[in-house]
Design an enzyme around this catalytic site. Structure first.
Site, PDB file in Angstrom:
ATOM      1  N   GLU A 127      22.563   3.177  -1.259  1.00  0.00           N
ATOM      2  CA  GLU A 127      21.388   2.259  -0.930  1.00  0.00           C
ATOM      3  C   GLU A 127      20.267   3.247  -1.139  1.00  0.00           C
ATOM      4  OE1 GLU A 127      21.299  -0.992   0.734  1.00  0.00           O
ATOM      5  OE2 GLU A 127      23.513  -1.307   0.014  1.00  0.00           O
ATOM      6  N   GLY A 164      28.146  -2.685  13.071  1.00  0.00           N
ATOM      7  CA  GLY A 164      27.032  -3.001  12.380  1.00  0.00           C
ATOM      8  C   GLY A 164      27.030  -4.392  11.905  1.00  0.00           C
TER       9      GLY A 164
END
Length: 256
Positions: A242, A89
């Site tokens: 998140e 990522g």
């Protein structure tokens, strides 16, 4: 204040999606990721979810799999879903198998949320959508040397949200575009997530352990907090929540 479990276990159809990229054309192989797939599959099956697994996808293929899963008719008879994505990522998102750098073949977090929001996935309206992401978000080490300091001043209470008057309707109602999400990322922005070639990702190992030990009597965000606390002795990495928009407590085993 608790998400309801409408249907008995015998008739509900819980579904979970697991995407794991292990081998890439230009990036290094994620050795040990197979352990993460096995561990998460067994965990989710133990929690009553039928797991759909996809390995080694490009960002476009990941987006299509997510879209197809969002349209799964079984969500109508479910109370929740889990989305588990594991890959290399960058800050912008997760790498597809053809990724060369931080700008090519990247699946953004926005794409995932848009696919499962209340406009595009109404079968999961008012139901928890749990997103677990194992991926680096940069190359920085997530620790720093600090010295003792005084406790910072706390800010005053925030203003409670207000409601606005609107038109009433017998057939439709307005809902939040994006709600009932819970996302736990393996690391904070710009920092790395660590993985053992022998045993798999540290984040996934700690997450599985906490779910197995505490899911029987803890709600989801409390389990997330315990996962984060597990990293107390490993300052190089810290999982982060998140865009979590759960408005109630989600118990996988309510009543226990």
């Amino acid at each position: 204040q608790i998400y309801p479990i409408y249907l008995p276990q015998e008739t509900r159809t819980r579904r979970a999606l697991l995407i794991c990229n292990i081998e890439f054309e230009y990036l290094s192989k994620r050795c040990g990721a197979e352990k993460d797939v096995d561990g998460m599959t067994k965990l989710l099956e133990g929690l009553g979810y039928k797991v759909e697994i996809h390995i080694d996808l490009t960002s476009q293929e990941m987006a299509k799999v997510l879209k197809d899963f969002a349209s799964c008719k079984e969500h109508q008879n479910s109370d929740s879903t889990f989305l588990v994505l594991m890959s290399h990522g960058v800050r912008a998102g997760l790498c597809g198998t053809k990724s060369r750098d931080r700008n090519t073949d990247i699946l953004s977090l926005d794409t995932i949320y848009e696919t499962f929001n209340n406009k595009h996935c109404q079968a999961l309206l008012d139901k928890p959508k749990v997103l677990i992401i194992q991926a680096c978000r940069g190359e920085k080490v997530g620790c720093v040397l600090v010295r003792d300091s005084s406790i910072p001043e706390t800010t005053g209470p925030s203003l409670a949200p207000t409601t606005t008057a609107g038109l009433e309707s017998d057939t439709i109602r307005e809902v939040h575009l994006e709600s009932d999400f819970a996302c736990l990322y393996s690391s904070t922005p710009d920092t790395a997530a660590w993985r053992s070639p022998q045993t798999g990702s540290i984040f996934i190992q700690y997450l599985i352990e906490q779910f197995r030990n505490t899911a029987y009597n803890s709600h989801l965000r409390e389990i997330f907090r315990k996962v984060q606390h597990s990293f107390d002795k490993f300052p190089q990495q810290l999982p982060a929540e998140e865009r979590t928009t759960l408005i109630k407590k989600f118990y996988l085993f309510p009543g226990h």
